[in-house]
Design a protein around this motif. Structure first.
Motif, short mmCIF file in Angstrom:
data_model
loop_
_atom_site.label_atom_id
_atom_site.label_comp_id
_atom_site.label_asym_id
_atom_site.label_seq_id
_atom_site.Cartn_x
_atom_site.Cartn_y
_atom_site.Cartn_z
N ARG A 308 0.74 -1.57 0.18
CA ARG A 308 -0.19 -0.18 0.42
C ARG A 308 1.27 0.98 -0.46
O ARG A 308 1.67 1.54 1.32
CB ARG A 308 -0.84 -0.29 1.54
CG ARG A 308 -2.05 1.04 1.69
CD ARG A 308 -3.24 0.96 2.40
NE ARG A 308 -3.82 2.22 2.88
CZ ARG A 308 -4.59 2.36 3.96
NH1 ARG A 308 -4.33 1.92 4.96
NH2 ARG A 308 -5.48 3.40 3.65
N PRO A 309 0.89 1.64 -1.30
CA PRO A 309 1.88 3.20 -1.57
C PRO A 309 1.39 4.12 -0.05
O PRO A 309 0.70 5.13 0.20
CB PRO A 309 1.76 3.36 -2.77
CG PRO A 309 1.14 2.43 -2.91
CD PRO A 309 0.76 1.94 -2.16
N PHE A 310 2.41 4.99 0.05
CA PHE A 310 2.24 6.39 1.20
C PHE A 310 3.45 6.69 1.33
O PHE A 310 4.50 6.82 0.87
CB PHE A 310 2.05 5.31 1.99
CG PHE A 310 3.60 5.36 2.67
CD1 PHE A 310 4.43 5.96 4.18
CD2 PHE A 310 3.91 3.60 3.00
CE1 PHE A 310 5.43 5.35 4.13
CE2 PHE A 310 5.34 3.88 3.42
CZ PHE A 310 5.77 4.33 4.41
N GLU A 311 3.37 8.07 1.47
CA GLU A 311 3.99 9.88 1.40
C GLU A 311 4.31 9.65 3.24
O GLU A 311 3.18 9.81 3.87
CB GLU A 311 3.66 10.19 1.22
CG GLU A 311 3.36 10.82 -0.70
CD GLU A 311 4.69 10.07 -1.10
OE1 GLU A 311 5.39 10.92 -0.32
OE2 GLU A 311 5.37 9.27 -2.21
N PRO A 312 5.53 9.52 3.27
CA PRO A 312 5.45 9.37 5.12
C PRO A 312 4.53 10.38 5.93
O PRO A 312 4.23 10.04 7.00
CB PRO A 312 7.14 9.62 5.43
CG PRO A 312 7.49 9.00 3.92
CD PRO A 312 6.86 9.62 2.79
N GLU A 313 4.40 11.58 5.24
CA GLU A 313 4.54 13.04 5.82
C GLU A 313 2.77 12.36 6.20
O GLU A 313 1.81 13.54 6.90
CB GLU A 313 3.89 14.75 5.13
CG GLU A 313 5.95 15.17 4.67
CD GLU A 313 6.89 13.88 3.76
OE1 GLU A 313 7.27 14.56 3.98
OE2 GLU A 313 5.90 13.07 3.01
N GLN A 314 1.97 11.63 5.10
CA GLN A 314 0.35 11.46 5.31
C GLN A 314 0.58 10.30 6.20
O GLN A 314 -0.80 10.89 6.98
CB GLN A 314 0.12 10.87 3.32
CG GLN A 314 -0.25 11.67 2.98
CD GLN A 314 -0.21 10.97 1.21
OE1 GLN A 314 0.04 9.28 1.33
NE2 GLN A 314 0.03 11.87 0.31
#
Length: 329
Positions: A308-314
């Motif tokens: 599940r791709p993610f951006e750390p800030e999210q």
């Protein structure tokens, strides 16, 4: 009459606030770096903030994670990488802040005389099959010319894994104190690496269930972290050591045979509980927490485990902790 009516309305408002308010439910496991939770509870640091907090000490990581997922607790304290693992499983989480590092407490224990190169294809015991632990194990394997895919990692609870190591099932395990101590003492084990070999490889901190966090007012969350900051200051005061030992044996390690001062000092030296300055440095925007999450994301990508791709800030909202650092005196 108007004044009486105003007083009644104010009284009703206070009553409604009391009814709506509920304890913040926090979960932890038997780990010395999380002991400021017990200190805050024992010393009344949350009561000083006008806050009621219920702390539950779970027997293992698995039951802690299950409680967070099922909303039996609002907030949990454990390894940051495990929170990424829960996000990968679809659990709605918000990382609220990094609080400490395992800095020697997480250990890789091999049977005396184990040949690391011969581990290819072997079964290795790990106490939690989450990125927090596999990332750490991968650092050791890379250093010895192997990679995570070269071994079979099998999850077991810390106590059961130590039992099976003593019985000879595993040639190598990833475990933590105090069970890692038992593997060495009773299982002819040798510590071949620990989390201090790669500083910051296992950061730990708070996470909230995104759904139940909506029920907690932002200022309550700030006051919760003020209590944590006060507890950390108390823990770092050498004059509190005698009382601190009682809290550790009576609450943090409740139900276990009391540990000696020597063992407790050893456990305490194997973690790095962040003081105020370090909390600020690690949790500010573009701080160390975000850097760790970027590295962990790359590890998952490299090992085809990023489901599940993610951006750390999210995934991160440290605003309550940062606000607490400004107001904690």
């Amino acid at each position: 009459m108007k004044a009486l009516r105003l007083l009644l309305l104010c009284g009703m408002s206070l009553c409604m606030t009391a009814v709506l308010a509920r304890p913040i439910r926090v979960g932890m496991i038997h780990w010395i770096a999380f002991s400021p939770l017990n200190v805050a509870e024992s010393k009344g640091f949350w009561k000083e903030q006008g806050l009621e907090v219920q702390v539950t000490n779970f027997p293992d990581n698995q039951s802690l994670n299950a409680a967070l997922q099922s909303k039996k607790i609002d907030i949990a304290l454990d390894m940051i990488g495990s929170w990424v693992g829960l996000h990968q499983q679809g659990v709605p989480i918000v990382i609220l802040g990094e609080t400490d590092w395992s800095h020697g407490g997480d250990k890789i224990i091999g049977r005396n005389g184990v040949d690391v190169k011969a581990l290819k294809g072997k079964t290795i015991g790990i106490y939690l099959n989450q990125p927090s632990v596999t990332y750490f194990l991968n650092q050791y394997l890379k250093q010895n010319g192997l990679r995570l895919a070269d071994v079979k990692a099998v999850e077991a609870t810390p106590e059961k894994m130590t039992d099976e190591f003593i019985q000879g099932r595993f040639p190598l395990i990833v475990n933590y104190d105090p069970q890692a101590l038992r593997a060495r003492r009773q299982g002819n084990g040798v510590e071949v690496a620990n989390s201090s070999n790669w500083p910051g490889v296992i950061p730990e901190g708070f996470v909230g269930n995104a759904e139940t966090l909506k029920e907690i007012p932002a200022d309550d969350l700030r006051r919760f972290f003020v209590g944590w900051v006060h507890a950390v200051r108390w823990v770092k005061n050498d004059a509190a050591w005698a009382e601190y030992q009682k809290i550790l044996n009576g609450m943090t390690f409740a139900g276990e045979k009391p540990y000696t001062a020597f063992d407790l000092i050893g456990m305490l030296n194997s973690v790095r509980i962040h003081n105020g300055n370090e909390l600020l440095r690690r949790n500010r925007p573009e701080g160390g927490l975000i850097g760790y999450l970027r590295d962990l994301k790359q590890f998952l990508q490299d090992n085809q485990q990023l489901k599940r791709p993610f951006e750390p800030e999210q995934l991160v909202d440290t605003s309550a902790l940062l606000a607490a650092l400004k107001t904690a005196q």
